[in-house]
Motif scaffolding. Structure first.
Motif, PDB file in Angstrom:
ATOM      1  N   ALA A  61      43.900  24.042  21.699  1.00  0.00           N
ATOM      2  CA  ALA A  61      44.993  23.126  21.541  1.00  0.00           C
ATOM      3  C   ALA A  61      46.177  23.288  20.552  1.00  0.00           C
ATOM      4  CB  ALA A  61      44.220  21.529  21.242  1.00  0.00           C
ATOM      5  N   ALA A  62      47.241  22.789  21.093  1.00  0.00           N
ATOM      6  CA  ALA A  62      48.311  23.043  20.111  1.00  0.00           C
ATOM      7  C   ALA A  62      48.269  21.876  18.990  1.00  0.00           C
ATOM      8  CB  ALA A  62      49.565  22.950  20.842  1.00  0.00           C
ATOM      9  N   ASP A  63      47.476  20.935  19.304  1.00  0.00           N
ATOM     10  CA  ASP A  63      47.653  19.619  18.524  1.00  0.00           C
ATOM     11  C   ASP A  63      46.118  19.106  18.577  1.00  0.00           C
ATOM     12  OD1 ASP A  63      47.509  19.118  21.319  1.00  0.00           O
ATOM     13  OD2 ASP A  63      48.654  17.102  20.995  1.00  0.00           O
ATOM     14  N   PRO A  64      45.380  19.580  17.516  1.00  0.00           N
ATOM     15  CA  PRO A  64      44.012  19.098  17.512  1.00  0.00           C
ATOM     16  C   PRO A  64      43.754  17.636  17.339  1.00  0.00           C
ATOM     17  CG  PRO A  64      44.412  20.905  16.099  1.00  0.00           C
ATOM     18  CD  PRO A  64      45.804  20.366  16.560  1.00  0.00           C
ATOM     19  N   VAL A  65      42.989  17.045  18.453  1.00  0.00           N
ATOM     20  CA  VAL A  65      42.833  15.459  18.556  1.00  0.00           C
ATOM     21  C   VAL A  65      41.851  15.106  17.204  1.00  0.00           C
ATOM     22  CG1 VAL A  65      42.181  13.730  19.824  1.00  0.00           C
ATOM     23  CG2 VAL A  65      43.307  15.599  20.868  1.00  0.00           C
ATOM     24  N   SER A  66      42.285  14.184  16.438  1.00  0.00           N
ATOM     25  CA  SER A  66      41.443  13.956  15.326  1.00  0.00           C
ATOM     26  C   SER A  66      40.219  13.299  15.770  1.00  0.00           C
ATOM     27  CB  SER A  66      42.513  12.913  14.386  1.00  0.00           C
ATOM     28  OG  SER A  66      42.772  11.855  15.086  1.00  0.00           O
ATOM     29  N   ASP A  67      40.324  12.335  16.806  1.00  0.00           N
ATOM     30  CA  ASP A  67      39.037  11.268  17.065  1.00  0.00           C
ATOM     31  C   ASP A  67      39.029  11.162  18.470  1.00  0.00           C
ATOM     32  OD1 ASP A  67      36.903   9.946  17.314  1.00  0.00           O
ATOM     33  OD2 ASP A  67      37.336   8.708  15.686  1.00  0.00           O
ATOM     34  N   ASN A  68      38.381  11.982  19.302  1.00  0.00           N
ATOM     35  CA  ASN A  68      38.451  11.722  20.761  1.00  0.00           C
ATOM     36  C   ASN A  68      37.838  10.378  21.265  1.00  0.00           C
ATOM     37  OD1 ASN A  68      39.798  14.198  20.957  1.00  0.00           O
ATOM     38  ND2 ASN A  68      37.920  15.391  21.347  1.00  0.00           N
ATOM     39  N   ARG A  69      36.757  10.052  20.436  1.00  0.00           N
ATOM     40  CA  ARG A  69      35.963   9.046  20.795  1.00  0.00           C
ATOM     41  C   ARG A  69      36.615   7.821  20.561  1.00  0.00           C
ATOM     42  NH1 ARG A  69      30.305   9.897  21.878  1.00  0.00           N
ATOM     43  NH2 ARG A  69      30.352  11.737  22.614  1.00  0.00           N
ATOM     44  N   GLN A  70      38.032   7.608  19.880  1.00  0.00           N
ATOM     45  CA  GLN A  70      38.545   6.403  19.715  1.00  0.00           C
ATOM     46  C   GLN A  70      40.138   6.627  20.112  1.00  0.00           C
ATOM     47  OE1 GLN A  70      38.096   4.157  15.981  1.00  0.00           O
ATOM     48  NE2 GLN A  70      36.233   5.419  15.606  1.00  0.00           N
ATOM     49  N   TRP A  71      40.250   7.326  20.984  1.00  0.00           N
ATOM     50  CA  TRP A  71      41.593   7.780  21.647  1.00  0.00           C
ATOM     51  C   TRP A  71      42.478   6.658  21.959  1.00  0.00           C
ATOM     52  CZ3 TRP A  71      42.586   5.514  26.374  1.00  0.00           C
ATOM     53  CH2 TRP A  71      41.571   5.129  27.321  1.00  0.00           C
ATOM     54  N   TRP A  72      41.973   5.345  22.372  1.00  0.00           N
ATOM     55  CA  TRP A  72      42.645   4.085  22.713  1.00  0.00           C
ATOM     56  C   TRP A  72      43.239   3.585  21.466  1.00  0.00           C
ATOM     57  CZ3 TRP A  72      37.204   4.685  23.247  1.00  0.00           C
ATOM     58  CH2 TRP A  72      36.578   3.843  22.087  1.00  0.00           C
ATOM     59  N   ARG A  73      42.902   3.992  20.316  1.00  0.00           N
ATOM     60  CA  ARG A  73      43.464   3.324  19.090  1.00  0.00           C
ATOM     61  C   ARG A  73      44.815   4.004  18.491  1.00  0.00           C
ATOM     62  NH1 ARG A  73      40.375  -0.061  16.203  1.00  0.00           N
ATOM     63  NH2 ARG A  73      37.995  -0.347  16.722  1.00  0.00           N
ATOM     64  N   ASP A  74      45.039   5.108  19.161  1.00  0.00           N
ATOM     65  CA  ASP A  74      46.256   5.788  18.958  1.00  0.00           C
ATOM     66  C   ASP A  74      47.254   5.590  20.113  1.00  0.00           C
ATOM     67  OD1 ASP A  74      47.926   7.698  17.175  1.00  0.00           O
ATOM     68  OD2 ASP A  74      47.557   8.771  19.356  1.00  0.00           O
ATOM     69  N   LYS A  75      48.389   5.410  19.919  1.00  0.00           N
ATOM     70  CA  LYS A  75      49.589   4.968  20.975  1.00  0.00           C
ATOM     71  C   LYS A  75      49.707   6.353  21.698  1.00  0.00           C
ATOM     72  CE  LYS A  75      53.951   3.434  21.986  1.00  0.00           C
ATOM     73  NZ  LYS A  75      55.266   2.862  21.391  1.00  0.00           N
ATOM     74  N   ALA A  76      49.998   7.344  21.079  1.00  0.00           N
ATOM     75  CA  ALA A  76      50.090   8.819  21.657  1.00  0.00           C
ATOM     76  C   ALA A  76      48.958   9.109  22.326  1.00  0.00           C
ATOM     77  CB  ALA A  76      50.468   9.847  20.612  1.00  0.00           C
ATOM     78  N   SER A  77      47.807   9.077  21.846  1.00  0.00           N
ATOM     79  CA  SER A  77      46.427   9.494  22.577  1.00  0.00           C
ATOM     80  C   SER A  77      46.369   8.640  23.664  1.00  0.00           C
ATOM     81  CB  SER A  77      45.517   9.410  21.669  1.00  0.00           C
ATOM     82  OG  SER A  77      45.469  10.192  20.644  1.00  0.00           O
ATOM     83  N   ARG A  78      46.637   7.443  23.595  1.00  0.00           N
ATOM     84  CA  ARG A  78      46.241   6.483  24.774  1.00  0.00           C
ATOM     85  C   ARG A  78      47.189   6.627  25.948  1.00  0.00           C
ATOM     86  NH1 ARG A  78      46.528   2.263  21.608  1.00  0.00           N
ATOM     87  NH2 ARG A  78      48.728   1.499  22.036  1.00  0.00           N
ATOM     88  N   LYS A  79      48.667   6.957  25.744  1.00  0.00           N
ATOM     89  CA  LYS A  79      49.412   7.291  26.709  1.00  0.00           C
ATOM     90  C   LYS A  79      49.037   8.641  27.331  1.00  0.00           C
ATOM     91  CE  LYS A  79      54.128   8.143  27.811  1.00  0.00           C
ATOM     92  NZ  LYS A  79      55.835   8.486  27.236  1.00  0.00           N
TER      93      LYS A  79
END
Length: 205
Positions: free
Chosen positions: A134-152
């Protein structure tokens, strides 16, 4: 059904993100997208992970050269490429000569499942060992819906994965029909509106 849906909702971030630690390889494959992917590929090259980078457009090649990567170390595939599937298909063709036995594929975290699925399907009997970073390590996959960019990103990936399973997998479609571009454009517009106006308050146990 409710329990299965809840488990899928919570775990879909982990499922989509299949990032691995890069190991020394013959080639770095950088899929088209944002500059973070290009920057990550340049970093891996400078760390000595591989001595050559394969990018999927001439514009990507110009950008990666600006990070100090030598011209002789970068090859751009001829394009344009309308999808991840077309990028992977041309990359697999590039590796088909037998000189490439291992490669590191660089993309966004939530995009790596679809990239892995596509490469594994297209490689078939070719003996090329691939790792996905991954170019951008995801900080918390289990709460992806809390972050706007991850949610999209997650909501954008789910229907694409379903289409790849059915279209490229079950039906064996090699070239996406033009209506796919129209549908994707409409969905992206809808998703922008949905994500920008949504306020998610989901309790986390």
């Amino acid at each position: 059904i409710l329990i299965a849906g809840g488990l899928f909702f919570v775990n879909v971030g982990d499922w989509l993100t299949t990032s691995e630690e890069p190991e020394n390889a013959d080639l770095i494959i950088c899929l088209n997208g944002n500059k973070q992917r290009i920057q990550k590929a340049a970093e891996l090259y400078k760390e000595g992970v591989a001595g050559h980078i394969l990018v999927t457009s001439a514009s990507m090649r110009r950008i990666i050269l600006s990070y100090g990567v030598p011209e002789t170390a970068v090859t751009a595939l001829s394009g344009p490429h309308r999808s991840t599937y077309e990028e992977a298909r041309n990359a697999v063709h590039y590796m088909g000569g037998g000189q490439v036995r291992s490669a590191v594929v660089v993309s966004d975290g939530y995009h790596l499942y679809r990239a892995r699925w596509t490469f594994e399907r297209l490689l078939e009997s070719q003996t090329v060992e691939l790792r996905y970073t991954a170019a951008d390590p995801v900080s918390d996959n289990r709460q992806w819906w809390r972050d706007k960019a991850s949610r999209k990103f997650v909501l954008n990936e789910i229907p694409k994965v379903a289409y790849y399973w059915i279209g490229h997998g079950l039906l064996g479609i090699e070239n996406d029909p033009r209506w796919i571009d129209t549908a994707e454009s409409w969905y992206n517009t809808f998703l922008d509106h949905l994500v920008s106006t949504s306020h998610t308050h989901i309790p986390v146990s």
